[in-house]
Design an enzyme around this catalytic site. Sequence first.
Site, PDB file in Angstrom:
ATOM      1  CG  ASP A  41      70.700 -12.576  33.226  1.00 32.79           C
ATOM      2  OD1 ASP A  41      70.310 -13.657  33.120  1.00 32.79           O
ATOM      3  OD2 ASP A  41      71.390 -12.238  34.045  1.00 32.79           O
ATOM      4  CD  GLU A  43      65.640 -15.121  36.561  1.00 30.26           C
ATOM      5  OE1 GLU A  43      65.946 -14.988  37.779  1.00 30.26           O
ATOM      6  OE2 GLU A  43      66.223 -15.746  35.643  1.00 30.26           O
ATOM      7  CG  ASP A  69      66.079 -18.617  33.662  1.00 31.75           C
ATOM      8  OD1 ASP A  69      66.756 -17.647  33.766  1.00 31.75           O
ATOM      9  OD2 ASP A  69      66.145 -19.533  34.721  1.00 31.75           O
ATOM     10  CB  ILE A  74      71.923 -16.587  32.150  1.00 32.50           C
ATOM     11  CG1 ILE A  74      72.382 -15.693  30.830  1.00 32.50           C
ATOM     12  CG2 ILE A  74      72.909 -17.093  32.849  1.00 32.50           C
ATOM     13  CD1 ILE A  74      73.644 -14.807  31.060  1.00 32.50           C
ATOM     14  CG  ASP A  75      68.499 -21.667  35.528  1.00 32.26           C
ATOM     15  OD1 ASP A  75      67.434 -21.277  36.375  1.00 32.26           O
ATOM     16  OD2 ASP A  75      69.098 -22.649  36.156  1.00 32.26           O
ATOM     17  CB  THR A  93      72.386 -15.173  37.460  1.00 28.50           C
ATOM     18  OG1 THR A  93      71.088 -15.463  36.247  1.00 28.50           O
ATOM     19  CG2 THR A  93      73.043 -13.964  36.991  1.00 28.50           C
ATOM     20  CG  ASP A  95      63.993 -21.251  37.954  1.00 28.84           C
ATOM     21  OD1 ASP A  95      65.001 -20.594  37.337  1.00 28.84           O
ATOM     22  OD2 ASP A  95      63.484 -20.556  39.135  1.00 28.84           O
TER      23      ASP A  95
END
Length: 395
Positions: free
Chosen positions: A69, A94, A168, A170-171, A173, A318
């Site tokens: 991330d 994020e 984001d 890695i949405d 996670t 997101d």
Amino acid sequence: MPLCFAFVKASSASGMAELLRLLLSVAEKAANVARICRQEAPLFELLVQEKTGADKNKKFVQDFKTLADVLIQEMIRHDICAQFPELTGFIHGEESNKFENGLGESVTVTVCAKEEDTTALLAKVLDGDQNAASLLTKVIHQDLPIRDEMAESLQLSISPADVGIWIDPIDGTSQYIEGKEEEEPDEGFCLFGLPCALVLIGVYLRSTGQPVMGVINQPFNRKDSTGKGWKGKHLWGVSYGDVNICSFTHRRPSCLQKKDDLSVLLSSSERPAVKDALAAIPSSSLMYASGAGYKILCVVQGLVDVYVLSEGSTFKWDSCAPHALLRALGGGVSDLSECIRAHVSGNKGHTAELTYHQPHNQSQGVDRWANRGGIIVYLDASVIDKVVAALAGKI
């Protein structure tokens, strides 16, 4: 201790078409980072860290970030600022860029000039694993242009100086960490697994907060020919003025539906009162999937009619990128509470679309950027009244 990454500076350029091409490139590079970080279990175990305090999403008992991330977020930030310095200070992500290694040393992920410094400092994060550090460094420094004829022909009258960006890295996670290797069916969507993990980069107007451009990269779309690695895919969309264009040009119906049927996508943790109210809509069907970004993507692809979330547990990072794709296709992402309030007051058809430029100043930490009224995600705005009528007085 600063963690520094060196990159080849891109030639100076301007214009939203150049920005879109850059975002496609850095999103694919991000997908490579995500795939490599998942390849080796011992490596991946070194990368996972629990969020605490203001960085934590209160929806989850445990909320994690990974080094993937942080690497992705800071790589994207740097690559964009190198080509578009006017965006410095307007790229938001994020994740905190603080990471702690196994020895308890705090490392700040930033960018600096020398590639060997990248390897040395990554090795500190990875408890001395030079091989893993070198592998990640090569991916981070690679030049990875993406050719997309439709993107290259884009013309917009706005300037990168007029926009901001939400990342984001890695949405989904939790799905990325669990790593269940489910493949998307040819028709339909995954309930869970690696395909639910997405890289999201959204662009909004600084003046109004309107989402105008979005890039979605799905690093784990299909297994490769060996059956061991993964192939990804990307989608993008632009919605500004008279320009509405999306790389996703067709919709795959999840089933042969009658005109009045309504397919509703929910989180499995959604409140029972919401599930009951939506199930009571005639000819409705409730479906479930993981990851906020992935659920919005399912609406983009026409796999469901609407995604509903009653809690304020999603955030600007997101929704910004997929919101731009939906707008390009005639849909949107709206504040559910505002839509219900408008419906109760007799103002039917009120969409209350989300904006992305203003925080909730009375809140702290990540909650400043929460979509705290819940969301309703749609391709056809006519579903809004049907959904909010069912929920009015129930939540």
